[in-house]
Write a protein that holds these residues in place. Structure first.
Motif, PDB file in Angstrom:
ATOM      1  N   PRO B 245       0.845  -1.212  -0.107  1.00 37.67           N
ATOM      2  CA  PRO B 245       0.066   0.021   0.000  1.00 37.67           C
ATOM      3  C   PRO B 245       0.685   1.423  -0.090  1.00 37.67           C
ATOM      4  CG  PRO B 245      -0.124  -1.266   2.163  1.00 37.67           C
ATOM      5  CD  PRO B 245       0.656  -1.942   1.128  1.00 37.67           C
ATOM      6  N   ARG B 246       0.314   2.240  -0.681  1.00 39.20           N
ATOM      7  CA  ARG B 246       1.077   3.435  -0.745  1.00 39.20           C
ATOM      8  C   ARG B 246      -0.022   4.372   0.073  1.00 39.20           C
ATOM      9  NH1 ARG B 246       1.932   3.881  -6.938  1.00 39.20           N
ATOM     10  NH2 ARG B 246       3.171   2.033  -7.551  1.00 39.20           N
ATOM     11  N   ASP B 247       0.890   5.368   0.962  1.00 41.65           N
ATOM     12  CA  ASP B 247       0.197   6.121   1.828  1.00 41.65           C
ATOM     13  C   ASP B 247       0.936   7.460   1.709  1.00 41.65           C
ATOM     14  OD1 ASP B 247       2.493   5.750   3.242  1.00 41.65           O
ATOM     15  OD2 ASP B 247       1.715   4.296   4.556  1.00 41.65           O
ATOM     16  N   ASP B 248       0.770   8.266   2.795  1.00 39.73           N
ATOM     17  CA  ASP B 248       1.554   9.742   2.664  1.00 39.73           C
ATOM     18  C   ASP B 248       2.806   9.591   2.870  1.00 39.73           C
ATOM     19  OD1 ASP B 248      -1.217  10.965   2.397  1.00 39.73           O
ATOM     20  OD2 ASP B 248      -1.662  11.205   4.534  1.00 39.73           O
ATOM     21  N   ALA B 249       3.302   8.824   3.448  1.00 39.23           N
ATOM     22  CA  ALA B 249       4.729   8.466   3.441  1.00 39.23           C
ATOM     23  C   ALA B 249       5.302   8.440   2.176  1.00 39.23           C
ATOM     24  CB  ALA B 249       5.240   7.403   4.305  1.00 39.23           C
ATOM     25  N   PHE B 250       4.871   7.639   1.064  1.00 33.52           N
ATOM     26  CA  PHE B 250       5.215   7.474  -0.081  1.00 33.52           C
ATOM     27  C   PHE B 250       4.996   8.781  -0.932  1.00 33.52           C
ATOM     28  CE2 PHE B 250       3.749   6.584  -4.645  1.00 33.52           C
ATOM     29  CZ  PHE B 250       5.081   6.207  -5.134  1.00 33.52           C
ATOM     30  N   ARG B 251       4.207   9.653  -0.530  1.00 39.72           N
ATOM     31  CA  ARG B 251       3.929  10.952  -1.162  1.00 39.72           C
ATOM     32  C   ARG B 251       5.029  11.879  -0.902  1.00 39.72           C
ATOM     33  NH1 ARG B 251      -1.233  12.553  -3.317  1.00 39.72           N
ATOM     34  NH2 ARG B 251      -2.576  11.591  -2.259  1.00 39.72           N
ATOM     35  N   THR B 252       5.874  11.731   0.094  1.00 35.36           N
ATOM     36  CA  THR B 252       6.653  12.437  -0.003  1.00 35.36           C
ATOM     37  C   THR B 252       8.222  11.898   0.199  1.00 35.36           C
ATOM     38  OG1 THR B 252       6.529  12.267   2.657  1.00 35.36           O
ATOM     39  CG2 THR B 252       5.613  14.027   1.960  1.00 35.36           C
ATOM     40  N   SER B 253       7.983  10.691  -0.444  1.00 34.97           N
ATOM     41  CA  SER B 253       9.584   9.900  -0.420  1.00 34.97           C
ATOM     42  C   SER B 253      10.327  10.343  -1.720  1.00 34.97           C
ATOM     43  CB  SER B 253       9.076   8.568  -0.559  1.00 34.97           C
ATOM     44  OG  SER B 253       8.443   8.210  -1.848  1.00 34.97           O
ATOM     45  N   THR B 254      11.560  10.010  -1.805  1.00 37.46           N
ATOM     46  CA  THR B 254      12.370  10.506  -2.930  1.00 37.46           C
ATOM     47  C   THR B 254      11.942   9.634  -4.221  1.00 37.46           C
ATOM     48  OG1 THR B 254      14.028   9.483  -1.252  1.00 37.46           O
ATOM     49  CG2 THR B 254      14.912  11.343  -2.877  1.00 37.46           C
ATOM     50  N   VAL B 255      11.650   8.364  -4.073  1.00 36.81           N
ATOM     51  CA  VAL B 255      11.404   7.535  -5.044  1.00 36.81           C
ATOM     52  C   VAL B 255      10.134   8.084  -5.874  1.00 36.81           C
ATOM     53  CG1 VAL B 255      10.662   5.176  -5.789  1.00 36.81           C
ATOM     54  CG2 VAL B 255      11.688   5.430  -3.432  1.00 36.81           C
ATOM     55  N   TYR B 256       9.115   8.510  -5.081  1.00 38.57           N
ATOM     56  CA  TYR B 256       7.970   9.415  -5.604  1.00 38.57           C
ATOM     57  C   TYR B 256       8.345  10.425  -6.178  1.00 38.57           C
ATOM     58  CZ  TYR B 256       3.536  11.881  -5.512  1.00 38.57           C
ATOM     59  OH  TYR B 256       2.332  12.625  -5.955  1.00 38.57           O
ATOM     60  N   ASN B 257       9.300  11.466  -5.822  1.00 36.18           N
ATOM     61  CA  ASN B 257       9.798  12.399  -6.347  1.00 36.18           C
ATOM     62  C   ASN B 257      10.515  12.092  -7.854  1.00 36.18           C
ATOM     63  OD1 ASN B 257       8.843  14.761  -4.982  1.00 36.18           O
ATOM     64  ND2 ASN B 257      10.377  14.351  -3.535  1.00 36.18           N
ATOM     65  N   GLU B 258      11.221  11.023  -7.808  1.00 35.43           N
ATOM     66  CA  GLU B 258      11.939  10.845  -8.956  1.00 35.43           C
ATOM     67  C   GLU B 258      10.813  10.445 -10.202  1.00 35.43           C
ATOM     68  OE1 GLU B 258      14.835   7.969  -7.935  1.00 35.43           O
ATOM     69  OE2 GLU B 258      15.976   9.420  -6.772  1.00 35.43           O
ATOM     70  N   TYR B 259       9.991   9.726  -9.705  1.00 36.51           N
ATOM     71  CA  TYR B 259       8.930   9.181 -10.647  1.00 36.51           C
ATOM     72  C   TYR B 259       8.272  10.334 -11.127  1.00 36.51           C
ATOM     73  CZ  TYR B 259       9.642   3.956 -10.275  1.00 36.51           C
ATOM     74  OH  TYR B 259      10.109   2.865 -10.292  1.00 36.51           O
ATOM     75  N   CYS B 260       7.888  11.283 -10.535  1.00 38.07           N
ATOM     76  CA  CYS B 260       7.090  12.539 -10.689  1.00 38.07           C
ATOM     77  C   CYS B 260       7.986  13.191 -11.588  1.00 38.07           C
ATOM     78  CB  CYS B 260       6.898  13.328  -9.503  1.00 38.07           C
ATOM     79  SG  CYS B 260       5.554  12.712  -8.469  1.00 38.07           S
ATOM     80  N   ARG B 261       9.467  13.281 -11.546  1.00 37.11           N
ATOM     81  CA  ARG B 261      10.169  14.062 -12.347  1.00 37.11           C
ATOM     82  C   ARG B 261      10.138  13.327 -13.845  1.00 37.11           C
ATOM     83  NH1 ARG B 261      15.283  14.903  -9.787  1.00 37.11           N
ATOM     84  NH2 ARG B 261      13.972  16.239  -8.622  1.00 37.11           N
ATOM     85  N   MET B 262      10.344  11.919 -13.614  1.00 39.48           N
ATOM     86  CA  MET B 262      10.162  11.227 -14.996  1.00 39.48           C
ATOM     87  C   MET B 262       9.087  11.410 -15.793  1.00 39.48           C
ATOM     88  SD  MET B 262      11.245   7.335 -14.942  1.00 39.48           S
ATOM     89  CE  MET B 262       9.642   6.495 -14.826  1.00 39.48           C
ATOM     90  N   ALA B 263       7.930  11.203 -14.977  1.00 41.19           N
ATOM     91  CA  ALA B 263       6.576  11.495 -15.688  1.00 41.19           C
ATOM     92  C   ALA B 263       6.312  12.909 -15.961  1.00 41.19           C
ATOM     93  CB  ALA B 263       5.419  11.107 -14.520  1.00 41.19           C
ATOM     94  N   SER B 264       6.874  14.000 -15.197  1.00 36.39           N
ATOM     95  CA  SER B 264       6.819  15.250 -15.823  1.00 36.39           C
ATOM     96  C   SER B 264       7.609  15.476 -17.172  1.00 36.39           C
ATOM     97  CB  SER B 264       7.212  16.047 -14.640  1.00 36.39           C
ATOM     98  OG  SER B 264       6.938  17.403 -15.017  1.00 36.39           O
ATOM     99  N   ASP B 265       8.912  14.883 -17.148  1.00 36.41           N
ATOM    100  CA  ASP B 265       9.598  15.117 -18.467  1.00 36.41           C
ATOM    101  C   ASP B 265       8.891  14.539 -19.503  1.00 36.41           C
ATOM    102  OD1 ASP B 265      11.343  16.385 -17.135  1.00 36.41           O
ATOM    103  OD2 ASP B 265      12.758  14.719 -16.540  1.00 36.41           O
TER     104      ASP B 265
END
Lengths: 289, 277
Positions: B245-265
């Motif tokens: 399960p993903r929760d608010d901890a995932f929302r602030t994790s580095t992995v999440y940020n990296e994926y966000c950057r990837m998706a954003s690019d």
């Protein structure tokens, strides 16, 4: 929203917080009393002024009867007037009933098929915009009896607002909801019953309010045109008759009954509308800000 | 807020069969006004997957959803349902689909319970017979106390929950969601994101989720299909390989940020590929 509420509340709260709502309730009660008292006072004043003018200026009663005389005439002529009222009411409500059924049926047909709409709608408009009083003599010639002629005239006047409003209501159905019904494999009948007609209800009720008044107007117009058609003499006929005989108090009495009928129809349709819409439609729910 | 009825579906994780539920094969769609909404779009959706369609407006992501739902035909290409178990009278695969629109799309004249009952009602299930299912669906979205309320009495988020309950009542295999939370405020959106993930983990349907939010798509999905506009097509297919399960901890994790950057690019690439937005 909740943040601003908590921020504002302490500033206006009285030491014992229960007191705040009381003045508001009192104000609304005052408003309710005023809503009845003001028009009533106005009525009394006008009647009083009317009566004083007639008495003091010695106006002959065949020009302007005093309100007292009108009420007297209403009482003494009640048997005649009541019979006429029933006849007019019959025409009015039969026409309204026919307009309801006809208008809704046509609206549904037109919503189901573009072809039917193209075939019918222009002629419905022509029927509506041609002054009915000009067509009435023809209808009187062709109709098998005067009663039927009166009914046809009143129907033509009343049915258009129901037709056009209901059509508009059916057409304005939310496209996403239509998609949803399609997605769940709804039959055209189910879509009509569970989606299009409920959606058209507020529009239809607006049409009904207009049609209610118009059916009375239609009945009166028809009676005027029919003139001295003898036994079937409604209120409008009594009105004309009183005019010819210079029985002005009775004319006023008939007029009073007509406008009372109109008000009653309006209230009945408003009440129906409120009953059907109060739970869900923005026009009928109480707002509190 | 959500109450999970864990015995009503397979336990989390067991629904990944890897079989294809639906595939688009070279689908193109031209609207009657000449706009080419989709061009040669091919996409396989595996059973149990949570897939997001991410793209700028006008890239045809909603059109894809509608075509899968069977609302509107393709101009060319086919939609295949390899796993379809039953067929309706017209010989089409019974799609067992739930659809959640961008707006709650509730009938204002019907109570919450009657709105949720609708899909069953259209299949001839009486209100009495549907009662238990309606209440269960409302329980799933935490609205069992509002069964007799009218939509206008509910907040935007609650209306959306009703819409979700209605989509779930038929126990669909595939849940199609067309930017369902776009009009909600961020707090409500996060809450509904979490609740949706819980439900998905519990019941294991396949979800296709259309969004234009990078953050929402990364948070929710196992796979993001980035689409480019003019004409609509698949631009990039990203796997979001983070455990549930993903929760608010995932929302602030580095992995999440990296994926966000990837998706954003990828999204910016898609916008550039489609010309001026």
């Amino acid at each position: 929203m909740s943040a601003s509420e908590t921020a504002v509340r302490p500033a206006i709260a009285t030491p014992d917080g229960d007191e705040a709502p009381v003045p508001a309730a009192r104000a609304s009660r005052g408003e309710r009393i005023a809503r009845i008292a003001v028009p009533l006072t106005m009525l009394v004043l006008v009647l009083l002024g009317w009566h004083l003018y007639v008495t003091l200026a010695n106006v002959p009663h065949y020009v302007l009867p005093s309100p007292v005389l009108v009420v007297q005439s209403l009482i003494t002529d009640w048997p005649t007037l009541f019979k006429s009222l029933i006849i007019t009411l019959k025409t009015t409500f039969s026409a309204l009933g026919l307009a309801l059924v006809g208008g809704v049926l046509l609206a549904v047909l037109m919503a189901q098929s573009r072809l039917i709409e193209l075939a019918i709608y222009p002629y419905a408009v022509v029927l509506q915009v041609t002054p009915i009083i000009a067509v009435a003599p023809l209808i009187l010639i062709y109709a098998p009896s005067t009663t039927v002629a009166l009914l046809i005239v009143a129907f033509i006047v009343a049915f258009f607002p129901i037709l056009s409003n209901t059509t508009q209501g059916i057409r304005s159905t939310d496209h996403n909801l239509l998609n949803l019904f399609e997605l769940y494999g709804a039959t055209p009948w189910q879509t009509l019953i569970h989606l299009k007609l409920p959606n058209a209800l507020p529009y239809f009720l607006t049409g009904l309010k207009i049609a209610g008044g118009l059916s009375l107007i239609g009945a009166v117009v028809a009676e005027f045109t029919a003139g001295s058609a003898g036994a079937n003499s409604g209120l409008a006929f009594r009105l004309l008759e009183s005019q010819f005989r210079l029985n002005i108090p009775r004319l006023y009495a008939a007029l009073l009954l007509l406008s009372f009928t109109g008000v009653l129809i309006f209230f009945a349709s408003s009440l129906l509308s409120w009953l059907l819409l109060r739970k869900w439609h923005e026009s009928a729910v109480r707002r509190e800000n | 807020m959500l109450q999970h009825n864990t015995d009503a579906g397979p336990p989390a994780g067991s629904h990944k069969s890897g079989r294809t539920l639906v595939s688009l094969r070279g689908v193109s769609k031209r609207f009657s006004n000449g706009t080419l909404a989709l061009q040669n779009m091919s996409l396989d959706i595996a059973e149990g997957q949570f897939v997001s369609l991410l793209g700028p407006s006008g890239c045809g992501k909603s059109t894809v959803l509608r075509i899968i739902a069977g609302l509107g035909d393709t101009s060319s290409g086919t939609v295949e349902w390899p796993g379809a178990s039953s067929y309706d009278v017209t010989g089409k695969a019974e799609r067992e689909i739930g659809f959640v629109f961008q707006e709650p799309t509730l009938m204002p004249w019907a109570t919450v319970a009657n709105n949720v009952w609708l899909p069953l009602r259209l299949h001839g299930v009486s209100k009495k017979a549907a009662r238990a299912q309606v209440m269960e669906a409302l329980q799933m979205v935490g609205l069992e106390k509002f069964a007799d309320s009218y939509p206008r009495e509910l907040s935007g988020g609650m209306k959306m929950r009703v819409s979700i309950a209605r989509a779930l009542i038929t126990r669909p295999k595939l849940l199609l969601m067309d930017e369902p939370f776009a009009a909600l405020d961020e707090i409500t959106r996060f809450k509904l994101n979490n609740d949706l993930l819980h439900l998905w983990e519990t019941f294991g349907w396949t979800v296709i989720f259309v969004t234009h939010s990078v953050f929402e798509s990364v948070y929710l999905s196992e796979r993001i299909v980035v689409m480019a506009p003019r004409p609509g097509r698949v631009f990039k297919d990203l796997a979001i390989d983070a455990p549930y399960p993903r929760d608010d901890a995932f929302r602030t994790s580095t992995v999440y940020n990296e994926y966000c950057r990837m998706a954003s690019d990828a999204l910016h690439g898609a916008i550039a590929a489609g010309g001026a937005a």
